[in-house]
Design an enzyme around this catalytic site. Structure first.
Site, mmCIF file in Angstrom:
data_model
loop_
_atom_site.group_PDB
_atom_site.id
_atom_site.type_symbol
_atom_site.label_atom_id
_atom_site.label_comp_id
_atom_site.label_asym_id
_atom_site.label_seq_id
_atom_site.Cartn_x
_atom_site.Cartn_y
_atom_site.Cartn_z
ATOM 1 N N PRO A 251 39.041 -102.071 -4.386
ATOM 2 C CA PRO A 251 37.893 -101.360 -4.979
ATOM 3 C C PRO A 251 37.756 -101.484 -6.489
ATOM 4 O O PRO A 251 37.893 -100.498 -7.230
ATOM 5 C CB PRO A 251 38.148 -99.912 -4.555
ATOM 6 C CG PRO A 251 39.640 -99.820 -4.492
ATOM 7 C CD PRO A 251 40.104 -101.151 -3.985
ATOM 8 N N CYS A 252 37.427 -102.670 -6.961
ATOM 9 C CA CYS A 252 37.205 -102.847 -8.395
ATOM 10 C C CYS A 252 35.971 -102.072 -8.858
ATOM 11 O O CYS A 252 35.818 -101.803 -10.058
ATOM 12 C CB CYS A 252 37.079 -104.323 -8.743
ATOM 13 S SG CYS A 252 35.854 -105.240 -7.800
ATOM 14 N N HIS A 253 35.099 -101.686 -7.915
ATOM 15 C CA HIS A 253 33.913 -100.903 -8.283
ATOM 16 C C HIS A 253 34.271 -99.504 -8.762
ATOM 17 O O HIS A 253 33.433 -98.827 -9.371
ATOM 18 C CB HIS A 253 32.951 -100.810 -7.094
ATOM 19 C CG HIS A 253 33.565 -100.181 -5.876
ATOM 20 N ND1 HIS A 253 34.270 -100.902 -4.941
ATOM 21 C CD2 HIS A 253 33.595 -98.884 -5.452
ATOM 22 C CE1 HIS A 253 34.684 -100.087 -3.991
ATOM 23 N NE2 HIS A 253 34.295 -98.856 -4.282
#
Length: 285
Positions: A251-253
């Protein structure tokens, strides 16, 4: 009031580390020891080790390895050199050390890198998710690629760039099916999903730290840097996050700037905003 003594000391430290970096880059083919590099900047090895790591975000040995690896990759890819010639030109004693260098940092053998995934069987499939069209791809070890895309051509082209010589098959397997389930409104259910990632040791640590950011929560580049014990490496962390090969599942978001602004996102700021909002909404259902 500015402490001029502290500023002067900081400048001296910076100049020392800068000189050390230049020395390593100019002499990596000799594979200089920690003692030799420390001697160039007139510090004890232990003091130099601590100072270099604080300033550069990696140890002197790791920086030497990264420099050597970058040169070896150019030898293999651009000059099509043999593994033996590459090892000798890089200053390594033989192909065994070259093999160890690639496996420890790049998570693949030098032969695999040179061949661009030749002989590797990759299944891929496109599908619609709640956040747009995605392409997923997997090897026999696990999911190796997940990206949002506008079309099949764009998706397959992006996959081919990462694995230029692999055999691509438009087939769906168990790894992809589990990924699609998560992308089809089943938040947080990552059980059974296996990943097959290739990256540097630093990148893998950053991606592992991302997996620990709870669903519906946000972190910052600085906090991720602290989580991997590299508090001064926020910029390098941002680069590693930008290289994330598995959208959404890694989850780089969930990483934003410390000012509260969203920051960049490989698949567009609007999609990042939508994913963050959707995750927050799921917590309130």
């Amino acid at each position: 009031m500015i402490d001029t003594n502290t500023s002067a000391e900081t400048n001296i430290d910076f100049n020392r580390i800068s000189s050390a970096i230049e020395f390593i880059r100019a002499n990596f083919k000799r594979q200089p020891s920690l003692e030799e590099v420390a001697g160039q900047v007139h510090l004890s090895p232990s003091h130099f080790q601590r100072m270099f790591t604080n300033w550069a975000g990696v140890s002197p040995k790791k920086f030497l390895q990264y420099t050597s690896l970058k040169y070896a990759k150019s030898m293999l890819k651009d000059k099509q050199a043999t593994l033996f010639d590459t090892a000798i030109e890089t200053g390594l004693s033989g192909t065994g050390r070259l093999h160890d260098l690639f496996v420890n940092i790049e998570a693949m053998t030098p032969g695999d890198y040179k061949n661009g995934g030749e002989g590797l069987q990759i299944n891929y499939r496109l599908a619609e998710s709640i956040f747009g069209r995605v392409i997923t791809a997997s090897t026999y070890k696990g999911l190796c690629h997940l990206a949002f895309c506008k079309s099949e051509y764009e998706g397959v082209h992006g996959l081919s760039k990462n694995f230029p010589n692999a055999e691509l098959h438009n087939n769906q397997d168990e790894y992809q099916q589990k990924a699609f389930e998560v992308l089809s409104n089943k938040p947080g259910n990552l059980e059974g999903i296996k990943l097959h990632l290739k990256g540097t040791d630093f990148q893998l640590k950053v991606w592992e730290a991302l997996l620990k950011v709870p669903f519906g929560n946000l972190s910052t580049y600085g906090k991720i840097a602290e989580a991997i014990a590299k508090p001064k490496a926020s910029r390098a962390v941002g680069t590693a996050i930008g290289d994330n090969p598995i959208a959404f599942l890694i989850p780089c978001h969930r990483v934003i700037q410390s000012t509260g602004t969203l920051g960049g996102y490989m698949w567009g700021p609007n999609r990042k905003r939508a994913i963050i909002g959707w995750e927050a909404a799921q917590l309130n259902i």
